[in-house]
Design a protein around this motif. Structure first.
Motif, PDB file in Angstrom:
ATOM      1  N   ARG A 132       0.976  -0.877  -0.015  1.00  0.00           N
ATOM      2  CA  ARG A 132       0.618  -0.132   0.345  1.00  0.00           C
ATOM      3  C   ARG A 132       0.920   1.265   0.134  1.00  0.00           C
ATOM      4  NH1 ARG A 132      -4.094  -0.118   4.539  1.00  0.00           N
ATOM      5  NH2 ARG A 132      -2.242   0.000   5.656  1.00  0.00           N
ATOM      6  N   THR A 133       2.324   1.168   0.805  1.00  0.00           N
ATOM      7  CA  THR A 133       3.085   2.325   0.722  1.00  0.00           C
ATOM      8  C   THR A 133       3.236   2.745  -0.426  1.00  0.00           C
ATOM      9  OG1 THR A 133       4.902   0.811   1.197  1.00  0.00           O
ATOM     10  CG2 THR A 133       3.894   1.896   3.023  1.00  0.00           C
ATOM     11  N   THR A 134       3.472   2.550  -1.471  1.00  0.00           N
ATOM     12  CA  THR A 134       3.482   2.489  -3.099  1.00  0.00           C
ATOM     13  C   THR A 134       2.687   2.682  -3.951  1.00  0.00           C
ATOM     14  OG1 THR A 134       3.442   0.288  -3.739  1.00  0.00           O
ATOM     15  CG2 THR A 134       5.423   0.684  -2.976  1.00  0.00           C
ATOM     16  N   GLN A 135       1.145   2.797  -3.246  1.00  0.00           N
ATOM     17  CA  GLN A 135       0.021   3.104  -3.866  1.00  0.00           C
ATOM     18  C   GLN A 135      -0.629   4.504  -3.127  1.00  0.00           C
ATOM     19  OE1 GLN A 135      -2.644  -0.584  -5.396  1.00  0.00           O
ATOM     20  NE2 GLN A 135      -0.979  -1.526  -4.622  1.00  0.00           N
ATOM     21  N   ARG A 136      -0.073   5.083  -4.235  1.00  0.00           N
ATOM     22  CA  ARG A 136      -0.491   6.643  -3.415  1.00  0.00           C
ATOM     23  C   ARG A 136      -1.501   7.158  -2.934  1.00  0.00           C
ATOM     24  NH1 ARG A 136       3.315  10.627  -6.439  1.00  0.00           N
ATOM     25  NH2 ARG A 136       1.938  11.431  -5.219  1.00  0.00           N
ATOM     26  N   ARG A 137      -2.467   6.496  -3.480  1.00  0.00           N
ATOM     27  CA  ARG A 137      -4.282   7.132  -3.663  1.00  0.00           C
ATOM     28  C   ARG A 137      -4.677   6.166  -2.920  1.00  0.00           C
ATOM     29  NH1 ARG A 137      -7.627   9.732  -7.527  1.00  0.00           N
ATOM     30  NH2 ARG A 137      -6.400  10.054  -8.446  1.00  0.00           N
ATOM     31  N   VAL A 138      -4.387   5.295  -2.454  1.00  0.00           N
ATOM     32  CA  VAL A 138      -4.961   4.599  -1.612  1.00  0.00           C
ATOM     33  C   VAL A 138      -4.747   5.020   0.189  1.00  0.00           C
ATOM     34  CG1 VAL A 138      -4.554   2.894   0.095  1.00  0.00           C
ATOM     35  CG2 VAL A 138      -4.162   1.927  -2.203  1.00  0.00           C
ATOM     36  N   PRO A 139      -3.896   5.529   0.735  1.00  0.00           N
ATOM     37  CA  PRO A 139      -4.493   6.364   2.060  1.00  0.00           C
ATOM     38  C   PRO A 139      -4.785   7.713   1.637  1.00  0.00           C
ATOM     39  CG  PRO A 139      -2.147   6.593   1.479  1.00  0.00           C
ATOM     40  CD  PRO A 139      -3.027   5.885   0.490  1.00  0.00           C
ATOM     41  N   ARG A 140      -5.184   8.260   0.772  1.00  0.00           N
ATOM     42  CA  ARG A 140      -5.621   9.298   0.445  1.00  0.00           C
ATOM     43  C   ARG A 140      -7.010   9.247  -0.300  1.00  0.00           C
ATOM     44  NH1 ARG A 140      -1.165  13.006  -3.255  1.00  0.00           N
ATOM     45  NH2 ARG A 140       0.300  12.898  -2.025  1.00  0.00           N
ATOM     46  N   THR A 141      -7.142   7.924  -0.841  1.00  0.00           N
ATOM     47  CA  THR A 141      -9.029   7.864  -0.573  1.00  0.00           C
ATOM     48  C   THR A 141      -9.305   7.896   0.698  1.00  0.00           C
ATOM     49  OG1 THR A 141      -8.428   6.543  -2.270  1.00  0.00           O
ATOM     50  CG2 THR A 141     -11.038   6.151  -1.401  1.00  0.00           C
ATOM     51  N   ASP A 198       4.963  -1.298   5.089  1.00  0.00           N
ATOM     52  CA  ASP A 198       5.314  -1.782   4.110  1.00  0.00           C
ATOM     53  C   ASP A 198       4.489  -3.719   4.352  1.00  0.00           C
ATOM     54  OD1 ASP A 198       6.211   0.348   2.960  1.00  0.00           O
ATOM     55  OD2 ASP A 198       8.723  -0.500   3.557  1.00  0.00           O
ATOM     56  N   SER A 199       4.229  -3.857   5.317  1.00  0.00           N
ATOM     57  CA  SER A 199       4.018  -5.429   4.930  1.00  0.00           C
ATOM     58  C   SER A 199       2.303  -5.578   4.944  1.00  0.00           C
ATOM     59  CB  SER A 199       3.867  -6.223   6.535  1.00  0.00           C
ATOM     60  OG  SER A 199       3.548  -5.827   6.579  1.00  0.00           O
ATOM     61  N   VAL A 200       1.525  -5.016   4.590  1.00  0.00           N
ATOM     62  CA  VAL A 200       0.431  -4.621   3.921  1.00  0.00           C
ATOM     63  C   VAL A 200      -0.122  -4.131   2.224  1.00  0.00           C
ATOM     64  CG1 VAL A 200      -2.296  -3.212   4.632  1.00  0.00           C
ATOM     65  CG2 VAL A 200      -0.668  -3.577   6.586  1.00  0.00           C
ATOM     66  N   TRP A 201      -0.124  -5.153   1.926  1.00  0.00           N
ATOM     67  CA  TRP A 201       0.038  -4.899   0.395  1.00  0.00           C
ATOM     68  C   TRP A 201      -1.884  -4.523  -0.136  1.00  0.00           C
ATOM     69  CZ3 TRP A 201       3.140  -7.653  -3.359  1.00  0.00           C
ATOM     70  CH2 TRP A 201       4.898  -7.710  -3.210  1.00  0.00           C
ATOM     71  N   ALA A 202      -1.806  -4.072  -1.152  1.00  0.00           N
ATOM     72  CA  ALA A 202      -3.489  -4.069  -1.430  1.00  0.00           C
ATOM     73  C   ALA A 202      -3.184  -4.291  -3.376  1.00  0.00           C
ATOM     74  CB  ALA A 202      -3.352  -2.501  -1.801  1.00  0.00           C
ATOM     75  N   VAL A 203      -4.661  -4.420  -3.538  1.00  0.00           N
ATOM     76  CA  VAL A 203      -5.161  -5.007  -4.722  1.00  0.00           C
ATOM     77  C   VAL A 203      -6.000  -4.353  -5.027  1.00  0.00           C
ATOM     78  CG1 VAL A 203      -5.970  -6.563  -6.169  1.00  0.00           C
ATOM     79  CG2 VAL A 203      -4.960  -7.387  -4.341  1.00  0.00           C
ATOM     80  N   THR A 204      -5.607  -2.998  -6.147  1.00  0.00           N
ATOM     81  CA  THR A 204      -6.618  -2.114  -6.907  1.00  0.00           C
ATOM     82  C   THR A 204      -7.017  -1.750  -8.090  1.00  0.00           C
ATOM     83  OG1 THR A 204      -4.138  -1.397  -7.478  1.00  0.00           O
ATOM     84  CG2 THR A 204      -4.908  -0.641  -4.747  1.00  0.00           C
ATOM     85  N   CYS A 205      -6.598  -2.947  -8.642  1.00  0.00           N
ATOM     86  CA  CYS A 205      -7.140  -2.964 -10.263  1.00  0.00           C
ATOM     87  C   CYS A 205      -6.973  -3.815 -10.919  1.00  0.00           C
ATOM     88  CB  CYS A 205      -6.416  -2.130 -10.906  1.00  0.00           C
ATOM     89  SG  CYS A 205      -6.846  -1.955 -12.500  1.00  0.00           S
ATOM     90  N   PHE A 206      -8.106  -4.471 -11.297  1.00  0.00           N
ATOM     91  CA  PHE A 206      -8.323  -5.427 -12.574  1.00  0.00           C
ATOM     92  C   PHE A 206      -8.515  -5.100 -14.188  1.00  0.00           C
ATOM     93  CE2 PHE A 206      -9.389  -7.729  -8.332  1.00  0.00           C
ATOM     94  CZ  PHE A 206      -9.054  -9.037  -8.657  1.00  0.00           C
ATOM     95  N   VAL A 207      -8.613  -5.407 -15.171  1.00  0.00           N
ATOM     96  CA  VAL A 207      -8.548  -5.746 -15.921  1.00  0.00           C
ATOM     97  C   VAL A 207      -8.623  -6.743 -17.165  1.00  0.00           C
ATOM     98  CG1 VAL A 207      -7.955  -4.405 -18.303  1.00  0.00           C
ATOM     99  CG2 VAL A 207      -7.571  -3.015 -16.266  1.00  0.00           C
TER     100      VAL A 207
END
Length: 194
Positions: free
Chosen positions: A83-92, A106-115
């Motif tokens: 999540r720390t690399t996906q800057r929009r996540v904490p701003r949402t 850094d040990s918390v990850w996120a899935v943010t997009c599927f296509v």
């Protein structure tokens, strides 16, 4: 029956990344850069700039996503990473209000997009991509992985509204509902450090 396989996105697979992203919907214009930018930054970029941003992100590594293949053809994409690399996540705001995990972890990850390419929708690709993303996160030392899917509640939704994934897909992959962020959007999580 088609064979679905997954591979991490690398520079050598750049053409496959583009094929997966450009099969209908917003993937072609977004280039899966939306989770990486603030609204202001997003509004100031063009599709060619986003394409170059994704190319650079893949070149620099680690891979920001995976590609799904059906019988060898690139057919889908998923973004997964810390999540720390996906800057929009904490701003949402709705995510920030619903998540109980520290955003600097850094040990918390996120899935943010599927296509998924139009011709391969309904073939089970999203579940295979999600399972592969969980495996990558686990192997990379993630403690927990979050998702922010749409709860379609059996209603037909526009494809472009489903890029977060669907609740049923996340539940099928073992995720648990943690919080309703707003009607129709759920924060889900899967503990990986067991």
């Amino acid at each position: 029956m088609a064979t679905i396989t997954t591979e991490v996105a690398t520079t050598a697979r750049w053409d496959d990344v583009q094929h997966a992203l450009t099969g209908g919907g917003d993937g072609a214009s977004c280039q899966c850069i939306w989770p990486m930018l603030s609204n202001k930054e997003w509004n100031e970029t063009t599709t060619p700039q986003r394409t170059e941003m994704l190319r650079e992100e893949i070149q620099e590594g680690p891979p920001p996503g995976l590609i799904a293949y059906i019988d060898g053809e690139a057919a889908g994409w998923i973004r997964v990473g810390p999540r720390t690399t996906q800057r929009r996540v904490p701003r949402t705001r709705m995510i920030a209000a619903a998540s109980t995990e520290p955003f600097e972890d850094d040990s918390v990850w996120a899935v943010t997009c599927f296509v998924v390419r139009r011709e391969h929708r309904g073939s089970g690709i999203t579940l295979e991509l999600l399972r592969a993303a969980v495996d990558v996160a686990r192997r990379s030392g993630a403690r927990l992985i979050e998702g922010y899917p749409v709860d379609a509640r059996g209603e037909k939704k526009r494809t472009n509204d489903l890029f977060h994934g669907t609740l049923t897909t996340f539940l099928a992959a073992g995720f648990e509902e943690r919080a309703e962020m707003k009607p129709g959007r759920i924060l889900v999580a899967l503990e990986l450090s067991t």
